[in-house]
Design an enzyme around this catalytic site. Sequence first.
Site, PDB file in Angstrom:
ATOM      1  N   ASP A 123      -2.610 -10.629  -2.235  1.00 46.47           N
ATOM      2  CA  ASP A 123      -3.185 -10.080  -1.011  1.00 46.47           C
ATOM      3  C   ASP A 123      -4.646  -9.732  -1.289  1.00 46.47           C
ATOM      4  OD1 ASP A 123      -2.027  -8.551   1.727  1.00 46.47           O
ATOM      5  OD2 ASP A 123      -3.867  -7.685   0.915  1.00 46.47           O
TER       6      ASP A 123
ATOM      7  N   HIS B  92       0.821  -1.218   0.000  1.00 46.41           N
ATOM      8  CA  HIS B  92       0.000   0.000   0.000  1.00 46.41           C
ATOM      9  C   HIS B  92       0.852   1.264   0.000  1.00 46.41           C
ATOM     10  CE1 HIS B  92      -3.712  -2.158   0.384  1.00 46.41           C
ATOM     11  NE2 HIS B  92      -3.417  -2.656   1.571  1.00 46.41           N
TER      12      HIS B  92
END
Length: 462
Positions: A221, A185
């Site tokens: 993910d 992220h």
Amino acid sequence: MLPYIVTSSCGEHRESGILKHGFFAPSFLHESTLLEAELETRTDKGMVSQVSTFNSSTAIGFDERMLLHSEVEMKSHPHPERPDRLRAIAASLATAGIFPGRCYPIPAREITKEELEMVHSAENIQAVEVSSNVISCYFTPDTYANKHSAQAARLAAGLCADLASEVFSGRAKNGFALVRPPGHHAGVKQAMGFCLHNNAAVSALAAQAAGAKKVLIVDWDVHHGNGTQEIFEQNKSVLYISLHRHEFGRFYPGTGAADEVGTMGAEGYCVNVPWSQSGVGDNDYIFAFKQVVLPIASAFAPDLTIISAGFDAARGDPLGMCDVTPAGYAQMTYLLNIVSGGKLLVILEGGYNLRSISSSATAVIKVLLGESPGCDLDDPLPSRAGMKTVLDVLAIQKNFWPVLESSFSQLQSQYEIYTTQRRKPRKKRGRGVVPPLCWRWSRKRLLYHLLKGQLRVRGKGF
């Protein structure tokens, strides 16, 4: 912000004994000296690389100082991204005799500022560094740091960079980065989503610095790796493929729609498989791998494959709420191992159920060591929603990857048949028992109404 709801499944380790064996904390100073001695010899005529006994083994990147990164503020529930994640995996590997044992550690080092500047802005790097001067701080409401976090992030990135170089050069068969904090992220300008530095991006550029021309990053993910996509969305030498919950932008971080394909001449080098609902399991993932991931990866022909391996799509994860099993992760690893000649680096991202993350990571490393994945889903039958997602992705990506054209046409026909077969005919509402007219207007009217009520209770309404 990641809503970190902690359910009872996240505390299974307390009863399972997954941590009772402790965790592997190697003496890296001693082992690194031995490793360097075995990996390289020097002669008077110059430096000569000698084939090492390690080049047929799996390298593991781990350093116990990464366990010092933790949330200082006491809350009613522990933060899901906590040190026990690494402890649980390390305990599982030790119990299985995998690490220490069948894998070898690489010496840890901190990534340099110059290496980080190839990925992140100077302001972002400085913001992370400043956190080492405070007891506790937050980059976002869910992304914490303490005085040890900056070093932990540098160690994680440094280990990933060195693993990428080891695997690409052939000094290691493949590798697994047992690191935290996670990274996918973290974008150019911001730390977010539990992530400080983007480990996968650092690894890709390290491999290219070592000579790799093309790098594939597959991100499984459960959350879209918005940071990794941002870093490489204009780069044709790094192909980013992500499979994640999206739910039409309602699932964190809201990015990763199928039509996000890259920009500025790199269209087609971002491939997003955005699941439309929770509960996605092995069959949908393997189906997407065979229909989308592997055909594109083969056409791209990377020199190194990196997996951003979050295990939060695993069964029992409190954030992902999906249904991928350890066997499913093993199968996906096995399928990717045929890409780039087996040069494969797996980097830990998310995953917050300690039992799920430890069993899934162990299953993946067993495949890296050459073991069979245990199950072979030759013809996985996806869910209707999963097939629709894959079809939507193919409809977009076939414009950039001609290899997908035939698959799209075939799947489109199958989907029409599939949906027709699964569509259940609507049940007609039965008329039930039609009473004689005299019942309605005679002294038996009360009996009629009693009978009518009983039939309704039994589902035979008038």
